[in-house]
Write a protein that holds these residues in place. Structure first.
Motif, PDB file in Angstrom:
ATOM      1  N   ALA A 181       0.751  -1.264  -0.229  1.00  0.00           N
ATOM      2  CA  ALA A 181       0.001   0.224  -0.097  1.00  0.00           C
ATOM      3  C   ALA A 181       1.093   1.378   0.138  1.00  0.00           C
ATOM      4  O   ALA A 181       0.607   2.247  -0.664  1.00  0.00           O
ATOM      5  CB  ALA A 181      -0.809   0.132   1.240  1.00  0.00           C
ATOM      6  N   ALA A 182       1.822   1.232   0.751  1.00  0.00           N
ATOM      7  CA  ALA A 182       2.824   2.262   0.723  1.00  0.00           C
ATOM      8  C   ALA A 182       3.626   2.680  -0.595  1.00  0.00           C
ATOM      9  O   ALA A 182       3.838   3.868  -0.863  1.00  0.00           O
ATOM     10  CB  ALA A 182       3.932   2.300   2.024  1.00  0.00           C
ATOM     11  N   VAL A 183       3.873   1.490  -1.075  1.00  0.00           N
ATOM     12  CA  VAL A 183       4.628   1.950  -2.657  1.00  0.00           C
ATOM     13  C   VAL A 183       3.531   2.550  -3.648  1.00  0.00           C
ATOM     14  O   VAL A 183       3.697   3.360  -4.173  1.00  0.00           O
ATOM     15  CB  VAL A 183       5.070   0.455  -2.852  1.00  0.00           C
ATOM     16  N   LEU A 184       2.040   1.617  -3.645  1.00  0.00           N
ATOM     17  CA  LEU A 184       1.110   2.113  -4.420  1.00  0.00           C
ATOM     18  C   LEU A 184       0.647   3.805  -4.234  1.00  0.00           C
ATOM     19  O   LEU A 184       0.232   4.473  -5.107  1.00  0.00           O
ATOM     20  CB  LEU A 184      -0.175   1.301  -4.390  1.00  0.00           C
ATOM     21  N   ASP A 185       0.763   4.173  -2.797  1.00  0.00           N
ATOM     22  CA  ASP A 185       0.454   5.510  -2.489  1.00  0.00           C
ATOM     23  C   ASP A 185       1.362   6.460  -2.641  1.00  0.00           C
ATOM     24  O   ASP A 185       1.358   7.755  -2.429  1.00  0.00           O
ATOM     25  CB  ASP A 185      -0.325   5.461  -1.022  1.00  0.00           C
ATOM     26  N   GLY A 186       2.717   6.082  -2.929  1.00  0.00           N
ATOM     27  CA  GLY A 186       3.690   6.816  -3.080  1.00  0.00           C
ATOM     28  C   GLY A 186       4.404   7.226  -1.800  1.00  0.00           C
ATOM     29  O   GLY A 186       5.277   8.173  -1.695  1.00  0.00           O
ATOM     30  N   VAL A 187       3.866   6.551  -0.880  1.00  0.00           N
ATOM     31  CA  VAL A 187       4.729   6.605   0.547  1.00  0.00           C
ATOM     32  C   VAL A 187       6.118   6.386   0.515  1.00  0.00           C
ATOM     33  O   VAL A 187       7.081   7.060   1.068  1.00  0.00           O
ATOM     34  CB  VAL A 187       3.835   6.156   1.820  1.00  0.00           C
ATOM     35  N   LEU A 188       6.413   5.277  -0.072  1.00  0.00           N
ATOM     36  CA  LEU A 188       7.751   4.762  -0.476  1.00  0.00           C
ATOM     37  C   LEU A 188       8.134   5.098  -1.732  1.00  0.00           C
ATOM     38  O   LEU A 188       7.428   4.459  -2.809  1.00  0.00           O
ATOM     39  CB  LEU A 188       7.817   3.191  -0.240  1.00  0.00           C
ATOM     40  N   SER A 189       9.074   5.834  -2.211  1.00  0.00           N
ATOM     41  CA  SER A 189       9.296   5.970  -3.453  1.00  0.00           C
ATOM     42  C   SER A 189      10.343   5.369  -3.934  1.00  0.00           C
ATOM     43  O   SER A 189      10.952   4.578  -3.728  1.00  0.00           O
ATOM     44  CB  SER A 189      10.021   7.516  -3.682  1.00  0.00           C
ATOM     45  N   GLU A 190      10.260   5.370  -5.613  1.00  0.00           N
ATOM     46  CA  GLU A 190      10.962   4.532  -6.367  1.00  0.00           C
ATOM     47  C   GLU A 190      12.558   4.590  -6.051  1.00  0.00           C
ATOM     48  O   GLU A 190      13.126   5.862  -5.835  1.00  0.00           O
ATOM     49  CB  GLU A 190      10.662   4.567  -7.702  1.00  0.00           C
ATOM     50  N   GLY A 191      13.540   3.521  -6.029  1.00  0.00           N
ATOM     51  CA  GLY A 191      14.761   3.556  -5.756  1.00  0.00           C
ATOM     52  C   GLY A 191      15.129   3.474  -4.274  1.00  0.00           C
ATOM     53  O   GLY A 191      16.185   3.532  -3.845  1.00  0.00           O
ATOM     54  N   LEU A 192      14.127   3.627  -3.526  1.00  0.00           N
ATOM     55  CA  LEU A 192      14.411   3.710  -1.837  1.00  0.00           C
ATOM     56  C   LEU A 192      14.866   2.440  -1.453  1.00  0.00           C
ATOM     57  O   LEU A 192      14.316   1.414  -1.768  1.00  0.00           O
ATOM     58  CB  LEU A 192      13.141   4.223  -1.022  1.00  0.00           C
ATOM     59  N   GLN A 193      15.992   2.545  -0.669  1.00  0.00           N
ATOM     60  CA  GLN A 193      16.492   1.137  -0.359  1.00  0.00           C
ATOM     61  C   GLN A 193      15.868   0.701   1.005  1.00  0.00           C
ATOM     62  O   GLN A 193      15.846   1.822   1.952  1.00  0.00           O
ATOM     63  CB  GLN A 193      18.242   1.305  -0.053  1.00  0.00           C
ATOM     64  N   LEU A 194      15.396  -0.399   1.235  1.00  0.00           N
ATOM     65  CA  LEU A 194      14.886  -0.851   2.457  1.00  0.00           C
ATOM     66  C   LEU A 194      16.201  -1.708   3.265  1.00  0.00           C
ATOM     67  O   LEU A 194      17.099  -2.077   2.712  1.00  0.00           O
ATOM     68  CB  LEU A 194      13.868  -1.802   1.946  1.00  0.00           C
ATOM     69  N   PRO A 195      15.792  -1.827   4.659  1.00  0.00           N
ATOM     70  CA  PRO A 195      16.804  -2.513   5.445  1.00  0.00           C
ATOM     71  C   PRO A 195      16.522  -3.898   5.152  1.00  0.00           C
ATOM     72  O   PRO A 195      15.701  -4.406   4.464  1.00  0.00           O
ATOM     73  CB  PRO A 195      15.984  -2.426   6.902  1.00  0.00           C
ATOM     74  N   SER A 196      17.712  -4.699   5.469  1.00  0.00           N
ATOM     75  CA  SER A 196      17.954  -6.232   5.267  1.00  0.00           C
ATOM     76  C   SER A 196      16.713  -6.639   5.953  1.00  0.00           C
ATOM     77  O   SER A 196      16.231  -6.255   7.014  1.00  0.00           O
ATOM     78  CB  SER A 196      19.238  -6.555   5.589  1.00  0.00           C
ATOM     79  N   SER A 197      16.359  -8.112   5.705  1.00  0.00           N
ATOM     80  CA  SER A 197      15.611  -8.664   6.110  1.00  0.00           C
ATOM     81  C   SER A 197      15.783  -9.026   7.726  1.00  0.00           C
ATOM     82  O   SER A 197      15.045  -9.149   8.682  1.00  0.00           O
ATOM     83  CB  SER A 197      15.151 -10.242   5.650  1.00  0.00           C
ATOM     84  N   ARG A 198      17.166  -8.956   7.994  1.00  0.00           N
ATOM     85  CA  ARG A 198      17.559  -9.434   9.258  1.00  0.00           C
ATOM     86  C   ARG A 198      17.519  -8.370  10.147  1.00  0.00           C
ATOM     87  O   ARG A 198      17.054  -8.141  11.252  1.00  0.00           O
ATOM     88  CB  ARG A 198      19.139  -9.775   9.368  1.00  0.00           C
ATOM     89  N   ASP A 199      18.071  -6.955   9.484  1.00  0.00           N
ATOM     90  CA  ASP A 199      17.725  -5.672  10.439  1.00  0.00           C
ATOM     91  C   ASP A 199      16.427  -5.575  10.779  1.00  0.00           C
ATOM     92  O   ASP A 199      15.888  -5.005  11.812  1.00  0.00           O
ATOM     93  CB  ASP A 199      18.488  -4.734   9.599  1.00  0.00           C
ATOM     94  N   LEU A 200      15.474  -5.887   9.551  1.00  0.00           N
ATOM     95  CA  LEU A 200      14.251  -5.333   9.862  1.00  0.00           C
ATOM     96  C   LEU A 200      13.369  -6.169  11.020  1.00  0.00           C
ATOM     97  O   LEU A 200      12.554  -5.679  11.915  1.00  0.00           O
ATOM     98  CB  LEU A 200      13.253  -5.264   8.779  1.00  0.00           C
ATOM     99  N   ALA A 201      13.939  -7.296  11.035  1.00  0.00           N
ATOM    100  CA  ALA A 201      13.340  -8.566  11.694  1.00  0.00           C
ATOM    101  C   ALA A 201      13.762  -8.075  13.321  1.00  0.00           C
ATOM    102  O   ALA A 201      12.831  -8.063  14.202  1.00  0.00           O
ATOM    103  CB  ALA A 201      13.646  -9.857  11.565  1.00  0.00           C
ATOM    104  N   ARG A 202      15.059  -7.621  13.400  1.00  0.00           N
ATOM    105  CA  ARG A 202      15.269  -7.184  14.708  1.00  0.00           C
ATOM    106  C   ARG A 202      14.609  -5.807  15.150  1.00  0.00           C
ATOM    107  O   ARG A 202      14.239  -6.147  16.417  1.00  0.00           O
ATOM    108  CB  ARG A 202      17.046  -7.011  14.810  1.00  0.00           C
ATOM    109  N   GLN A 203      14.428  -5.070  14.318  1.00  0.00           N
ATOM    110  CA  GLN A 203      14.015  -3.676  14.736  1.00  0.00           C
ATOM    111  C   GLN A 203      12.376  -3.895  15.095  1.00  0.00           C
ATOM    112  O   GLN A 203      11.945  -3.288  15.930  1.00  0.00           O
ATOM    113  CB  GLN A 203      13.987  -2.905  13.718  1.00  0.00           C
ATOM    114  N   LEU A 204      11.784  -4.962  14.494  1.00  0.00           N
ATOM    115  CA  LEU A 204      10.261  -5.332  14.724  1.00  0.00           C
ATOM    116  C   LEU A 204      10.124  -6.332  15.731  1.00  0.00           C
ATOM    117  O   LEU A 204       9.004  -6.726  16.158  1.00  0.00           O
ATOM    118  CB  LEU A 204       9.638  -5.734  13.696  1.00  0.00           C
TER     119      LEU A 204
END
Length: 493
Positions: free
Chosen positions: A32-55
């Motif tokens: 939803a964030a991609v389709l709504d433009g909240v996450l813009s093209e080319g933005l790098q996301l955290p690795s799966s390991r880092d995001l899992a730790r943060q969440l």
């Protein structure tokens, strides 16, 4: 542009309650964030390991969401470079950009073709399919479910792969044989199993006949008044329907019409719908002679002829046809239950192969297993027994409705078509608004179709109400009609 970190964005929105998979939530939120433009093209996301730790989640939970988003094109993953928001903007030149739509006219269906709008606008199916006095519906509560379930269970234990696949060859052969045997005895139809084509009911049979035997623009005679479904199917296929008046002896023939032979002649000769008249023997012979001389196809809709209450059911028109010009339509909607959606079409032998191929190509039929159950139901005699029981029940309910009409109106209002079928037609004075009566009855919880709706030429339309009695319990017929009678009385002159 995402102003906070992805982990903060997700933490504010994740619901960790029971029964709400977090991996699916992450997937939906990022999408939803991609389709709504909240996450813009080319933005790098955290690795799966880092995001899992943060969440504070397992890494597999995040990996599932990332992999699904990559598979659907929302994210892009490059070895050694991480995971990025992919481009989701469609390639589009200015010439192909959507153009503003003009406001639709009142009543127009936006996006529908002219044919589609006409079909939807002229729809005749009622939103309610059960209750007093819906015509054409049997008492489905009296269907022998125990017997049917036993046959179903027995067949299921020994079912073969072909019974669970598409049907071919015109339908399940044992059912076609059972139908042919039944029609020869009960309806005097001249046929064998090879001429029987299994369909999904009368509408599909009409559609198949019209598609295989006519081209757009050709003419079809239909009775006036006529079942709305026949008009709608033929008009949707761009055939011209020509209404031919009926009287006490069925479809009439005048010189003006005879000079312009049609491609089709659609008739309900054993019980005209909706007025209930029977096509006389002399007119049957004239119809068959005219069809043979002009290479017209006669389509006989034998929709409820099993239920005749004064004497034996009448023989089908098809049994008199010596020139192979009649196609015979029937279904189990009136004899068993409408939801079964199994009908049959008996075609001349020369057409059998083409129709068996055509029904498969157009509709990719199925329900072979259900057809097998029905074949067993017929072969073991349950079908004939059920019809005999229901004929007695419907005759009693017909009489109860006629008694209720007599008690409320005496001989002021005439009844048409009360000798057979699942409905009768209560005729009203010409200056009575049957459409208004029908609408007010519906508000009172009673279904009474207006007879004038079944006419194409409204200026010649008779006024009346179609009253189905088959599905109304005995004890409810009188009280329901009394409520309807009060509404009718307010509209009588």
């Amino acid at each position: 542009m995402l102003t906070a970190t992805l982990s903060d964005y997700l933490l504010q929105r994740l619901d960790r309650g029971p029964g709400k998979p977090v991996n699916r939530q992450i997937y939906r939120l990022v999408r939803a964030a991609v389709l709504d433009g909240v996450l813009s093209e080319g933005l790098q996301l955290p690795s799966s390991r880092d995001l899992a730790r943060q969440l504070k989640l397992s890494r597999n939970t995040v990996i599932y969401a990332y992999e699904q988003l990559v598979a659907e094109g929302y994210l892009a993953s490059r070895a050694g470079a991480g995971t990025y928001i992919a481009s989701t903007v469609p390639d589009q030149s200015p010439a192909l950009a959507p153009q503003p739509q003009a406001p639709a006219e009142r009543g127009a269906s936006v996006g529908l073709s002219a044919r589609g709008a006409a079909l939807v606008g002229g729809a005749g199916a009622h939103s309610v399919q059960w209750g007093a006095f819906l015509p054409g519906v049997p008492d489905v509560t009296r269907f022998p479910n125990v017997i049917w379930n036993r046959l179903h269970s027995t067949l299921w234990r020994r079912s073969r792969p072909e019974m669970l696949s598409y049907s071919s060859g015109g339908g399940h052969l044992p059912l076609r044989e059972a139908i042919a045997d039944y029609l020869r005895v009960a309806r005097s139809v001249n046929c064998h199993a090879g001429q029987v084509i299994i369909t999904a009911g009368i509408h599909q049979s009409v559609d198949l006949v019209a598609k295989l035997l006519a081209d757009p623009g050709e003419r079809a005679w239909v009775e006036e008044p006529c079942y709305w479904g026949t008009h709608n199917v033929l008009n949707a296929l761009n055939l011209e329907t020509v209404p031919i008046p009926v009287d006490a002896d069925g479809m009439t023939f005048d010189e003006a019409n005879l000079r312009h032979p049609p491609r089709f002649i659609f008739v309900t000769p054993s019980h005209q719908y909706p007025l209930g008249s029977v096509l006389s023997l002399s007119r049957r012979r004239k119809l068959l002679e005219f069809a043979a001389a002009n290479q017209a196809w006669v389509v006989e809709d034998d929709y409820d002829s099993e239920f005749r209450y004064n004497g034996r059911p009448l023989a089908a028109l098809q049994g008199m046809d010596a020139c192979a010009r009649v196609l015979y339509l029937g279904s189990f909607s009136k004899t068993l239950f409408p939801g079964l959606r199994i009908g049959y079409l008996v075609v001349p032998e020369a057409l059998a192969g083409a129709f068996a191929t055509g029904v498969s190509e157009l509709y990719r039929g199925g329900q072979v297993f259900t057809q097998a159950v029905l074949a067993e139901f017929m072969d073991k005699g349950y079908f004939s027994s059920h019809i005999r029981r229901m004929r007695i029940l419907y005759a009693r309910r017909r009489q109860l409705l006629q008694d209720a009409i007599g008690a409320n109106f005496g001989d002021r209002l005439a009844i048409a078509g009360g000798d057979a079928g699942l409905h009768l037609t209560l005729l009203l004075p010409d200056d009575c608004d049957d459409v208004a009566v029908s609408a007010q009855a519906q508000q009172a919880g009673i279904i009474a179709r207006a007879l004038s709706r079944y006419y194409k030429h409204k200026g010649a339309a008779k006024k009346g109400l179609l009253l189905g009695y088959a599905g109304v319990p005995d004890e409810l017929i009188g009280p329901a009609f009394e409520r309807l009678a009060a509404i009718i009385t307010r509209h009588l002159p």
